[in-house]
Design an enzyme around this catalytic site. Structure first.
Site, PDB file in Angstrom:
ATOM      1  N   TYR A  93       0.712  -1.249   0.100  1.00 16.29           N
ATOM      2  CA  TYR A  93       0.080   0.036   0.171  1.00 16.29           C
ATOM      3  C   TYR A  93       1.012   1.098  -0.078  1.00 16.29           C
ATOM      4  O   TYR A  93       0.660   2.178  -0.450  1.00 16.29           O
ATOM      5  CB  TYR A  93      -0.988   0.112   1.158  1.00 16.29           C
ATOM      6  CG  TYR A  93      -1.702   1.227   1.300  1.00 16.29           C
ATOM      7  CD1 TYR A  93      -2.961   1.396   0.457  1.00 16.29           C
ATOM      8  CD2 TYR A  93      -1.674   2.296   2.067  1.00 16.29           C
ATOM      9  CE1 TYR A  93      -3.892   2.337   0.515  1.00 16.29           C
ATOM     10  CE2 TYR A  93      -2.374   3.440   2.077  1.00 16.29           C
ATOM     11  CZ  TYR A  93      -3.674   3.535   1.225  1.00 16.29           C
ATOM     12  OH  TYR A  93      -4.649   4.206   1.485  1.00 16.29           O
ATOM     13  N   LYS A 123       1.053   4.078  -2.920  1.00 19.74           N
ATOM     14  CA  LYS A 123       0.760   5.466  -2.965  1.00 19.74           C
ATOM     15  C   LYS A 123       2.000   6.308  -3.317  1.00 19.74           C
ATOM     16  O   LYS A 123       1.824   7.583  -3.724  1.00 19.74           O
ATOM     17  CB  LYS A 123       0.141   5.716  -1.480  1.00 19.74           C
ATOM     18  CG  LYS A 123      -1.261   5.101  -1.452  1.00 19.74           C
ATOM     19  CD  LYS A 123      -2.239   5.440  -2.258  1.00 19.74           C
ATOM     20  CE  LYS A 123      -3.497   4.899  -1.974  1.00 19.74           C
ATOM     21  NZ  LYS A 123      -4.587   5.386  -2.897  1.00 19.74           N
TER      22      LYS A 123
END
Length: 257
Positions: free
Chosen positions: A155, A159
């Site tokens: 994650y 990002k």
């Protein structure tokens, strides 16, 4: 869809992952500012229910942003509409585990949605914006792309990739009158963070409350941000015409380093 009044009156916004959570909150804020809104997602029933709640200026389209054929079909289906705002919100949280325990399939799934999806949507909808010489793209990133978050490597990496994509793309399309920016929320209260806290508590042997407290204690305000605050921030960014290539930190003061 009938027109609205407000700062975004006469404009049509496309919000990915708009069926629930942040996406629906962003759609509500854009509607309140007068825009017409198209929400997309993978679950038609959820989209239908959300569009019905949002009102007559909201419509829905089923689309998996990680699939090129879906994105191309979406662009073709909206060819008769002037999409002047694109909010790339669709994303998944991915596994909560040390990197050595993460499968390649789980890693790829996070990047397919969180990064590939942004790429495919921008590739599909930017050409008409640059041809018109106007348009706005807001990519939903995360403070987790700017500081370590243990056991969330896919994650965080995805990002960070969105932040890099945003900065570079702004330089490519800015000369054509199109702005590209990102919004980096901190932890947002809701089902996704509840899942993360539950998994973290299970893995570390702590309680849910301890896992939540350890996370939010890093913010100056000592709390998470709300979905409504994220929606309002997107609207505010669209009211700042000189904003381009920027990342806005909306984290309740969470340290991003």
């Amino acid at each position: 869809m009938s027109g609205g009044t407000g700062q975004l009156a006469g404009r049509t916004a496309l919000v990915t992952g708009g069926g629930s959570g942040l996406g629906s909150a962003i759609a509500r804020s854009l509607l309140a500012d007068g825009a017409r809104v198209v929400i997309t997602g993978r679950d038609e029933r959820t989209l239908e229910e959300t569009a019905s709640r949002l009102g007559p200026r909201a419509v829905h389209r089923v689309c998996d942003v990680s699939r090129p054929a879906d994105v191309e079909a979406l662009a073709d289906g909206l060819a008769d509409q002037e999409i002047s705002v694109l909010v790339n919100n669709a994303g998944i949280a991915g596994p909560v585990a040390p990197l050595t325990e993460i499968t390649a399939e789980d890693w790829d799934e996070v990047f397919d949605v969180n990064v590939r999806g942004v790429f495919l949507m921008c590739r599909a909808f930017l050409p008409r914006m640059t041809e018109r010489g106007a348009g706005d793209v807001v990519n939903i990133a995360s403070v987790s792309g700017k500081r370590p978050l243990l056991r969330r490597t896919p994650y965080c990496a995805s990002k960070m990739a969105v932040l890099g994509l945003t900065a570079t793309l702004a330089g490519e399309v800015g000369p054509f009158g199109v702005t590209v920016n990102s919004l980096s929320p901190g932890p947002v209260s809701g089902p996704r963070m509840e899942r993360n806290f539950r998994l973290e508590a299970e893995r570390t042997g702590s309680s849910y409350a301890e896992a939540e407290r350890a996370f939010v204690s890093r913010s100056a305000l000592g709390r998470m941000v709300t979905e409504e605050e994220v929606g309002s921030a997107v609207s505010a960014m669209l009211r700042m015409p000189g904003l381009c290539g920027a990342d806005i930190d909306l984290s309740a003061g969470m340290v991003a380093r």
